[in-house]
Design a protein around this motif. Structure first.
Motif, short mmCIF file in Angstrom:
data_model
loop_
_atom_site.label_atom_id
_atom_site.label_comp_id
_atom_site.label_asym_id
_atom_site.label_seq_id
_atom_site.Cartn_x
_atom_site.Cartn_y
_atom_site.Cartn_z
N UNK A 183 -4.14 7.53 0.43
CA UNK A 183 -3.47 6.23 0.36
C UNK A 183 -4.23 5.32 -0.59
N UNK A 184 -3.49 4.35 -1.13
CA UNK A 184 -4.08 3.37 -2.05
C UNK A 184 -3.59 2.00 -1.65
N UNK A 185 -4.47 1.01 -1.74
CA UNK A 185 -4.10 -0.36 -1.39
C UNK A 185 -3.18 -0.96 -2.44
N UNK A 242 2.54 -2.17 4.51
CA UNK A 242 1.79 -3.40 4.26
C UNK A 242 0.33 -3.13 3.92
N UNK A 243 -0.27 -2.20 4.64
CA UNK A 243 -1.69 -1.87 4.42
C UNK A 243 -1.86 -0.36 4.44
N UNK A 244 -3.02 0.08 4.03
CA UNK A 244 -3.32 1.52 4.08
C UNK A 244 -3.15 2.05 5.49
N UNK A 248 0.87 -1.18 0.00
CA UNK A 248 0.00 0.00 0.00
C UNK A 248 0.91 1.23 0.00
N UNK A 249 0.43 2.31 -0.60
CA UNK A 249 1.24 3.52 -0.69
C UNK A 249 0.40 4.72 -0.25
N UNK A 250 1.03 5.58 0.51
CA UNK A 250 0.33 6.77 0.99
C UNK A 250 1.11 8.03 0.70
N UNK A 251 0.37 9.12 0.63
CA UNK A 251 0.97 10.45 0.54
C UNK A 251 0.69 11.21 1.83
N UNK A 252 1.71 11.92 2.29
CA UNK A 252 1.62 12.75 3.48
C UNK A 252 2.19 14.12 3.14
N UNK A 253 1.89 15.09 3.96
CA UNK A 253 2.46 16.41 3.74
C UNK A 253 2.79 17.07 5.06
N UNK A 273 -9.03 3.11 -1.79
CA UNK A 273 -8.35 4.37 -1.55
C UNK A 273 -8.91 5.04 -0.31
N UNK A 274 -8.13 5.95 0.25
CA UNK A 274 -8.56 6.71 1.42
C UNK A 274 -8.02 8.12 1.27
#
Length: 119
Positions: free
Chosen positions: A49-51, A99-101, A32-37, A57-58
């Protein structure tokens, strides 16, 4: 997995940018990959984030309806399409893989890419 974020820049309010998070390693597509700022003087904030499948998605409430996260497994890349940008979106944007969102923040992080939105 090593991550490389890119695509940041200076844009006027109402404009758009597309950020990319490229990864090395064949296992990236199973994360899973997420974006933060993080804006100056503020804490890190979850953006989207995406699984690993791409089917889930979230989004943070502040970006829902404006930002879209997606992934292209053939390119080992996750994108963050940012539309209708606001000055409050100004921040350094980071991607992370886990591993997960729910656990992306505990995984591998890339360096940030700066997004500046002028009013």
């Amino acid at each position: 997995v090593q991550l490389q974020a890119s695509g940041g820049g200076l844009v006027q309010a109402g404009g758009y940018l597309r950020l990319s998070c490229a990864a090395s390693g064949r296992t990236f597509n199973s994360y899973a990959v997420g974006w933060f700022r993080q804006a100056p003087g503020k804490g890190r904030e979850f953006v989207a984030a995406v699984s690993w499948t791409g089917s889930t998605t979230d989004y943070a409430d502040s970006v829902k309806g404006r930002f879209t996260i997606s992934r292209d497994k053939s390119k080992n890349t996750v994108y963050l399409q940012m539309n209708s940008l606001k000055p409050e979106d100004t921040a350094n944007y980071y991607c992370a893989a886990g591993s997960t969102i729910a656990t992306v923040a505990r995984g591998s992080w890339g360096q940030g890419t700066q997004v500046t939105v002028s009013s």
